[in-house]
Design an enzyme around this catalytic site. Structure first.
Site: not given
Length: 424
Positions: A298, A38, A18, A16, A332, A13, A330, A304, A40-41, A300-301, A223
């Site tokens: 993304t 399991n 981006k 990657k 910012d 997370d 990130k 983290r 992806g992007h 399950t909500g 991952q």
């Protein structure tokens, strides 16, 4: 022309997608080499957002060759669903190719994934229950079903019936689960194979030929380093090799093909699920970072876990991947904090200081992070497009990360949009 890898340096997370979104339009070939659905992007193109699980991000560009390598495990039902969904949005799949050696996720793998996690009780690993681990288990036990098998009905029927009988025995007699209707499953999956057969091609050959033809190649990592089966926080890891070395074995090309390796990290650290997290913040600062950074799953909500930047684990990632440069995303998110901290080493229970990430959980147990503190910043940096435009505090922070991680920073993310990246 070049062949570059994008790798996660923490626990996933890191953004990657981006970085891949920035590099993919420049690539002639995009290759996915490990993991399954399991991972992806999330990528943006043409003002739209796409969530890709198995399909390489190059699929958004009509002339880009998209390859799924032998190191990937495929859920054919999920893959067809992804193809159907993207096709409905006008995406062409004429350039998608899948290696015949890629292993197939079967319903018994998904069933066993859930049953084994339940059997572990409170010592569960926290898998996605998508059958990834059991599929890799069969691969290394040499009893797996491959994409080639799936596309040849008689071969598939014979192998699947033999393997399925054994899996049913384990499901029912070991775990007390419900038996799978093998005849029904086999016919269903033969149908999937017939739909997917058009995409089969030798990814190793295609990748090698692309390199010889001086084409730009992008290898997508899924991952992250600390989830690697060997060099991650075992057993709280994935079942494959998200390292740069995994790209070579997962695609079928040698390391001399690779020209550059981008390692992606956040300006802080996050982790999903169980496992050690030395710099975790279980306080209002952790909540602030989570909420401001949108650190929620993304799908399950699920919130983290958040913590300060850990240079010990990123330095570990630099070493085991042979990184060419780092991408820090990130930055910012940290605006508004009075003080920033970076972990520079761990203090062991014996009072010793270690700068190299321990190879076992036992070696990590009881270790406490040693922090270096920085003045925080309140500036809105989302509009900065050059390193010199960043406030001096931010520049100092990034330069110190370079020193601590022993790797240069080539990109800095200052917002969620693809334009909000400083390329140095």
């Amino acid at each position: 022309m070049s062949a570059n890898i994008v790798i996660g340096t923490q626990w996933g997370d890191e953004g990657k997608g981006k970085v891949i979104d920035i590099l993919a339009p420049r690539a002639d070939v995009v290759v996915r080499t490990q993991g399954g659905n399991n991972a992806g992007h999330t990528v943006a193109s043409g003002g739209e957002t796409y969530k890709l699980h198995l399909i390489p991000s190059g699929i958004l560009y009509e002339d880009t060759l998209c390859l799924i390598g032998a190191g990937v495990v495929l859920d054919p039902k999920d893959l067809l669903g992804e193809i159907e969904s993207l096709s409905a949005r006008g995406i062409s799949f004429k350039n998608l190719k899948i290696d015949p050696r890629a292993h197939i996720i079967m319903p018994w793998h998904i069933a066993l994934d859930g049953l084994s996690e339940k059997f572990r009780g409170n010592k569960d690993i926290g898998t996605t229950h998508r059958g990834i681990g059991p599929t890799y288990m069969d691969k290394y036990e040499r009893s797996g079903l491959r994409f080639y098998d799936l596309t040849h009905p008689e071969i598939f029927r014979e192998k699947a019936l033999s393997v399925g009988k054994l899996k049913n025995a384990i499901i029912t007699k070991v775990y007390g689960g419900e038996e799978i209707d093998l005849d029904k499953v086999i016919e269903e999956y033969i149908g999937y194979g017939q739909q997917l057969a058009q995409y089969m091609a030798d990814v190793s050959v295609l990748t090698y030929e692309a390199k010889k033809a001086n084409k730009n190649i992008l290898f997508e990592g899924a991952q992250a380093t600390l989830l690697d089966i060997d060099f991650g926080t075992y057993p709280y890891v994935t079942s494959s090799h998200p390292l740069s070395a995994g790209v070579c074995t997962g695609s079928g090309v040698g390391p001399m093909v690779i020209d550059g390796i981008y390692g992606v990290a956040k300006a802080y650290t996050t982790r999903v699920g169980k496992g050690p997290f030395p710099t975790e913040l279980n306080d209002e600062i952790g909540d602030y970072i989570r909420n401001k950074g949108g650190e929620f799953g993304t799908i399950t909500g699920r919130p983290r876990r958040t913590g300060w930047f850990d240079s010990v684990i990123v330095r570990h990632a630099v070493r085991v991947n042979g990184l060419s440069s780092l991408v820090i995303n990130k930055l910012d998110t940290l605006a508004g904090l009075k003080t920033l901290k970076v972990c520079t080493a761990y203090r062991t229970p014996d009072g010793d200081f270690i700068r190299d990430f321990p190879p076992t959980l036992e070696g990590l147990e009881g270790c406490e992070p040693v922090y270096e503190e920085f003045e925080g910043f309140d500036d809105d940096i989302s509009g900065c497009r050059s390193f010199d435009e960043l406030p001096e505090i931010c520049r100092k922070y990034i330069k110190r990360l370079e020193e601590l991680c022993d790797c240069s920073v080539s990109m800095v993310g200052v917002g969620p949009d693809r334009q909000q990246v400083i390329e140095r």
